[in-house]
Design a protein around this motif. Structure first.
Motif: not given
Length: 104
Positions: A39-40, A46-49, A68-70, A78-81
């Protein structure tokens, strides 16, 4: 078909507190889609990941490597993009499942 999204477990820290594999796995799926979150602007998900120390397969290891930018919390989106093949992971999985089950 294997679909992976933000795999974690590469670091010592995660191995101390979990019962996770000790080496980076080598998937043996016939078809592998990897979706990587970049992601931007980061948020708490994101920090947890990042605490889990992600392992990132190379694009050569996968059939589709999609960035993905999500944020990580948007796994459903993400699963649907659309992926580089103009299909979503969701639509590909639905097709493969229906074919496997003989409904297509």
């Amino acid at each position: 078909m294997l679909s992976t999204h933000f795999q974690v477990g590469a670091g010592v820290g995660i191995k101390v507190i979990t019962d996770i594999y000790s080496q980076i796995p080598t998937p043996k799926a016939e078809y592998w889609i990897n979706i990587f979150s970049d992601p931007k602007e980061s948020n708490a998900s994101d920090e947890i990941a990042n605490l889990g120390e992600q392992w990132v397969p190379s694009a050569r290891q996968t059939d589709i490597f999609h960035i993905s930018k999500n944020n990580h919390e948007a796994a459903g989106e993400m699963f649907k993009e659309n992926l580089p093949n103009d299909q979503s992971c969701e639509s590909m999985l639905r097709f493969m499942l229906s074919t496997y089950l003989g409904k297509e």
